[in-house]
Design an enzyme around this catalytic site. Structure first.
Site, PDB file in Angstrom:
ATOM      1  N   CYS A   1      -4.611   2.108  -3.931  1.00  0.00           N
ATOM      2  CA  CYS A   1      -3.399   2.652  -3.285  1.00  0.00           C
ATOM      3  C   CYS A   1      -2.194   1.750  -3.500  1.00  0.00           C
ATOM      4  O   CYS A   1      -1.297   1.693  -2.639  1.00  0.00           O
ATOM      5  CB  CYS A   1      -3.601   2.893  -1.788  1.00  0.00           C
ATOM      6  SG  CYS A   1      -4.859   4.087  -1.408  1.00  0.00           S
TER       7      CYS A   1
ATOM      8  N   HIS B   1       0.876  -1.180   0.000  1.00  0.00           N
ATOM      9  CA  HIS B   1       0.000   0.000   0.000  1.00  0.00           C
ATOM     10  C   HIS B   1       0.915   1.232   0.000  1.00  0.00           C
ATOM     11  O   HIS B   1       2.006   1.195   0.590  1.00  0.00           O
ATOM     12  CB  HIS B   1      -0.827  -0.056   1.280  1.00  0.00           C
ATOM     13  CG  HIS B   1      -1.939   0.942   1.382  1.00  0.00           C
ATOM     14  ND1 HIS B   1      -1.725   2.278   1.631  1.00  0.00           N
ATOM     15  CD2 HIS B   1      -3.287   0.789   1.283  1.00  0.00           C
ATOM     16  CE1 HIS B   1      -2.898   2.898   1.700  1.00  0.00           C
ATOM     17  NE2 HIS B   1      -3.853   2.025   1.486  1.00  0.00           N
TER      18      HIS B   1
ATOM     19  N   ASP C   1       2.927  -4.300   8.080  1.00  0.00           N
ATOM     20  CA  ASP C   1       1.670  -3.558   7.931  1.00  0.00           C
ATOM     21  C   ASP C   1       0.541  -4.590   7.969  1.00  0.00           C
ATOM     22  O   ASP C   1       0.327  -5.327   7.003  1.00  0.00           O
ATOM     23  CB  ASP C   1       1.716  -2.787   6.600  1.00  0.00           C
ATOM     24  CG  ASP C   1       0.353  -2.232   6.195  1.00  0.00           C
ATOM     25  OD1 ASP C   1      -0.618  -2.389   6.966  1.00  0.00           O
ATOM     26  OD2 ASP C   1       0.271  -1.642   5.099  1.00  0.00           O
TER      27      ASP C   1
ATOM     28  N   LYS D   1     -10.917  -1.233   9.984  1.00  0.00           N
ATOM     29  CA  LYS D   1     -10.990  -2.430   9.137  1.00  0.00           C
ATOM     30  C   LYS D   1     -11.436  -3.656   9.931  1.00  0.00           C
ATOM     31  O   LYS D   1     -11.636  -4.722   9.375  1.00  0.00           O
ATOM     32  CB  LYS D   1      -9.662  -2.663   8.435  1.00  0.00           C
ATOM     33  CG  LYS D   1      -9.394  -1.527   7.451  1.00  0.00           C
ATOM     34  CD  LYS D   1      -8.330  -1.789   6.448  1.00  0.00           C
ATOM     35  CE  LYS D   1      -8.246  -0.578   5.515  1.00  0.00           C
ATOM     36  NZ  LYS D   1      -7.037  -0.588   4.688  1.00  0.00           N
TER      37      LYS D   1
ATOM     38  N   GLN E   1      -4.570  -5.140   6.592  1.00  0.00           N
ATOM     39  CA  GLN E   1      -5.494  -6.005   5.849  1.00  0.00           C
ATOM     40  C   GLN E   1      -5.554  -7.415   6.434  1.00  0.00           C
ATOM     41  O   GLN E   1      -6.447  -8.187   6.125  1.00  0.00           O
ATOM     42  CB  GLN E   1      -5.061  -6.055   4.381  1.00  0.00           C
ATOM     43  CG  GLN E   1      -6.165  -6.383   3.417  1.00  0.00           C
ATOM     44  CD  GLN E   1      -7.300  -5.397   3.496  1.00  0.00           C
ATOM     45  OE1 GLN E   1      -8.446  -5.790   3.719  1.00  0.00           O
ATOM     46  NE2 GLN E   1      -7.028  -4.121   3.347  1.00  0.00           N
TER      47      GLN E   1
HETATM   48  C1  LIG Z   1      -6.086   0.236   4.619  1.00  0.00           C
HETATM   49  C2  LIG Z   1      -4.654  -0.084   4.507  1.00  0.00           C
HETATM   50  C3  LIG Z   1      -3.676   0.861   4.841  1.00  0.00           C
HETATM   51  C4  LIG Z   1      -3.998   2.268   5.254  1.00  0.00           C
HETATM   52  O1  LIG Z   1      -4.771   2.322   6.407  1.00  0.00           O
HETATM   53  P1  LIG Z   1      -5.303   3.738   6.955  1.00  0.00           P
HETATM   54  O2  LIG Z   1      -6.377   3.335   7.892  1.00  0.00           O
HETATM   55  O3  LIG Z   1      -5.814   4.478   5.735  1.00  0.00           O
HETATM   56  O4  LIG Z   1      -4.158   4.420   7.585  1.00  0.00           O
HETATM   57  C5  LIG Z   1      -2.355   0.478   4.752  1.00  0.00           C
HETATM   58  N1  LIG Z   1      -2.016  -0.756   4.365  1.00  0.00           N
HETATM   59  C6  LIG Z   1      -2.918  -1.690   4.034  1.00  0.00           C
HETATM   60  C7  LIG Z   1      -2.461  -3.060   3.631  1.00  0.00           C
HETATM   61  C8  LIG Z   1      -4.265  -1.372   4.086  1.00  0.00           C
HETATM   62  O5  LIG Z   1      -5.176  -2.298   3.753  1.00  0.00           O
END
Ligand SMILES: *Cc1c(COP(=O)(O)O)cnc(C)c1O
Length: 408
Positions: free
Chosen positions: A366, A125, A202, A228, A205
């Protein structure tokens, strides 16, 4: 059709928004990878907080301030327990994943010099690319990329060859939001540690589908966003090993993060407050805790089983559509399906689906490097949550079939 233990009628009754119509049709919400919907217990936790408790935290002698502090710190403990962090002070409440990654990337400026190397993956992302590029510009460090292969998985051979004694940080996502692929993070972490590099995962997801154990993973930093996992927007977390958070300089200065302030010198507060400058999103924190409670009550094993069925059902049916290609259709993935149909722009399919009340996302999600890899402008992405049903899969498939007929 379903043989999982979820009581979907009961679960769906918790989500008022799933009852509404869009463009005259019952809503089919399949944009869960962008944000999940919010169940009543979370909405009520936030509303109860404002009705009964609202006060600023950590500084007050009065009852409301103490209750607000307790509720906020209680949420931190729930997060700690869920991710199995060793200490509550290793959980930093941020505004979300983006904030959490920026906090870490910014802090690493203190440790890097020209000639140091960082490793990112092609599957990231933008939130896990741009802050590190900014760091490279500031420090002269070099950004190396683990490429993806045609099926969407990472090329681990190249990863191994990129690692060396100059590698300082490796950052990849646990699950790709664009393709749904689960990355082999255990292995990535182990190999990075073998050359002395720190690892940030990260988990934005992964968090709706998987329960990561940060101690078992031995990960240095793990990030996610509450919105999420059925929580509110504007709140998320950074997990960091205490030893790393201790070394990392503060990201923002202000109230709450200080110990002593004079015009000569300011000393910083202990963890976690050192990284929580200013009044935090207190109601959001309370909602975050309620979201974790809710998801755990539903049960992550049952969630995974049900979502896997939805994924199989949708994959099988969509693959029968002439000219439809799913990107990243591999065994190890969550219920995210990214696809295109030959000769049709993803935006056109998304627009027709919306007319039928079906919410999917179209575009680059993104993740422009992934789209560049496949040389496409974007994909249609249907992303499922535990509250989605097999009927909704059927409506998606019928909707795509209709869109294809109209657009060909
Ligand atoms: C949604 C997402 C982000 C960004 O999250 P924010 O809540 O917009 O800060 C970063 N990485 C992944 C893999 C995502 O799915």
């Amino acid at each position: 059709m379903s043989n999982t233990s979820l009581d979907l009628a009961k679960i769906r009754a918790d989500f008022p928004i799933l009852q509404r119509k869009v463009n005259g049709q019952p809503l089919v919400y399949l944009d869960n990878a962008a944000t999940s919907q919010t169940p009543l217990p979370v909405i009520e936790a936030i509303s109860d907080y404002y009705k009964n408790t609202n006060a600023n935290i950590h500084r007050g002698v009065h009852a409301l301030s103490q209750e607000a502090t307790e509720q906020f710190e209680e949420a931190r403990k729930k997060i700690q327990t869920h991710f199995n962090a060793k200490h509550a002070h290793e959980i930093i409440l941020t505004s979300g994943t983006t904030h959490a990654i920026n906090l870490v990337a910014n802090g690493f400026a203190a440790f890097l010099k020209a000639g140091d190397e960082l490793i990112v993956s092609e599957l990231e992302h933008h939130a896990n690319i741009v802050p590190w590029q900014m760091l490279c510009e500031r420090t002269g460090a070099q950004l190396n990329v683990i490429p993806m292969t045609e099926d969407g998985t990472l090329d681990m051979g190249v990863y191994h060859s990129l690692l060396n004694e100059h590698t300082k940080v490796v950052f990849v996502n646990h699950v790709s939001n664009a393709l749904g692929i689960i990355n082999p993070i255990d292995h990535i972490i182990e190999k990075a540690h073998a050359v002395g590099a720190a690892v940030l995962i990260d988990g934005a997801q992964a968090a709706p589908h998987i329960v990561p154990d940060v101690q078992a993973l031995d990960v240095d930093f793990y990030t996610m966003s509450a919105h999420k996992i059925c929580g509110p927007t504007g709140i998320g977390m950074l997990y960091g090993k205490a030893e790393w958070l201790g070394k990392l300089p503060p990201y923002q200065g202000g109230g709450e993060m200080i110990d002593q302030v004079t015009f000569k010198k300011t000393t910083y507060a202990d963890l976690p407050h050192k990284f929580e400058a200013g009044t935090p999103n207190i109601a959001g924190g309370v909602g975050f805790g309620a979201a974790i409670d809710y998801m755990r009550r539903v049960g992550f094993d049952a969630i995974a089983a049900h979502e896997h069925e939805l994924l199989q059902h949708a994959t099988e049916k969509l693959n029968q559509i002439d000219g439809l290609r799913i990107y990243g259709d591999v065994a190890k993935k969550v219920a995210v399906i990214s696809f295109n149909v030959d000769g049709i722009h993803p935006y056109d399919i998304g627009t027709i689906l919306d007319k039928m009340g079906i919410a999917v996302r179209t575009g680059h999600h993104c993740c422009q490097p992934i789209m560049d890899h496949y040389q496409i402008p974007g994909t249609v992405r249907a992303s499922f949550a535990f509250y989605n049903t097999h009927d909704e899969v059927e409506r998606l498939v019928a909707g795509v079939e209709k869109a294809v007929r109209m657009l060909r």
